[in-house]
Design a protein around this motif. Structure first.
Motif, PDB file in Angstrom:
ATOM      1  N   CYS A   1       0.820  -1.215   0.000  1.00 42.89           N
ATOM      2  CA  CYS A   1       0.000   0.000   0.000  1.00 42.89           C
ATOM      3  C   CYS A   1       0.854   1.266   0.000  1.00 42.89           C
ATOM      4  O   CYS A   1       0.436   2.288  -0.517  1.00 42.89           O
ATOM      5  CB  CYS A   1      -0.947  -0.005   1.193  1.00 42.89           C
ATOM      6  SG  CYS A   1      -2.183  -1.323   1.122  1.00 42.89           S
TER       7      CYS A   1
ATOM      8  N   CYS B   1       1.444   2.431  -3.577  1.00 48.66           N
ATOM      9  CA  CYS B   1       0.266   2.547  -4.438  1.00 48.66           C
ATOM     10  C   CYS B   1       0.091   4.005  -4.862  1.00 48.66           C
ATOM     11  O   CYS B   1       0.044   4.902  -4.025  1.00 48.66           O
ATOM     12  CB  CYS B   1      -0.972   2.061  -3.711  1.00 48.66           C
ATOM     13  SG  CYS B   1      -2.479   2.159  -4.701  1.00 48.66           S
TER      14      CYS B   1
ATOM     15  N   ARG C   1      -3.054   5.702  -3.343  1.00 49.19           N
ATOM     16  CA  ARG C   1      -3.247   5.560  -1.901  1.00 49.19           C
ATOM     17  C   ARG C   1      -3.854   6.838  -1.339  1.00 49.19           C
ATOM     18  O   ARG C   1      -3.484   7.936  -1.703  1.00 49.19           O
ATOM     19  CB  ARG C   1      -1.927   5.270  -1.198  1.00 49.19           C
ATOM     20  CG  ARG C   1      -2.160   5.045   0.279  1.00 49.19           C
ATOM     21  CD  ARG C   1      -0.908   4.728   1.001  1.00 49.19           C
ATOM     22  NE  ARG C   1      -1.255   4.562   2.403  1.00 49.19           N
ATOM     23  CZ  ARG C   1      -0.663   3.759   3.221  1.00 49.19           C
ATOM     24  NH1 ARG C   1       0.362   3.051   2.819  1.00 49.19           N
ATOM     25  NH2 ARG C   1      -1.044   3.661   4.473  1.00 49.19           N
TER      26      ARG C   1
ATOM     27  N   CYS D   1      -8.359   4.379  -1.296  1.00 55.55           N
ATOM     28  CA  CYS D   1      -8.328   3.366  -0.228  1.00 55.55           C
ATOM     29  C   CYS D   1      -9.721   2.910   0.201  1.00 55.55           C
ATOM     30  O   CYS D   1      -9.934   1.733   0.452  1.00 55.55           O
ATOM     31  CB  CYS D   1      -7.566   3.882   0.989  1.00 55.55           C
ATOM     32  SG  CYS D   1      -5.775   3.945   0.766  1.00 55.55           S
TER      33      CYS D   1
ATOM     34  N   ALA E   1      -5.886  -0.488   6.389  1.00 59.08           N
ATOM     35  CA  ALA E   1      -4.859  -0.058   5.426  1.00 59.08           C
ATOM     36  C   ALA E   1      -3.484  -0.539   5.884  1.00 59.08           C
ATOM     37  O   ALA E   1      -2.729   0.190   6.499  1.00 59.08           O
ATOM     38  CB  ALA E   1      -4.871   1.453   5.270  1.00 59.08           C
TER      39      ALA E   1
END
Length: 61
Positions: free
Chosen positions: A5, A8, A11, A15, A26
């Motif tokens: 994550c 990403c 993000r 999310c 998360a």
């Protein structure tokens, strides 16, 4: 498949609509095997969980 994550690209913005956040919160990264990925695809296809929204950040060479 390793889902990180922290790397990403979407993000924060995406999310809430990601299956990882839906199921686990998360986390910094998640390691899913083939059967787990297939199970998530089936659940998402049935509308029970959101799809994986991971978009890895492209690292320039």
């Amino acid at each position: 498949m390793i889902i990180d994550c922290d790397s990403c690209e979407v993000r924060g913005d995406a999310c809430q609509d990601c299956v990882i956040t839906c199921l686990l919160g998360a986390p910094p990264n998640v390691d899913l095997d083939t059967s787990e990925r297939r199970a998530l695809d089936v659940l998402a296809g049935a509308g029970l969980v959101p799809r994986l929204r991971l978009i890895p950040i492209e690292k320039s060479a």
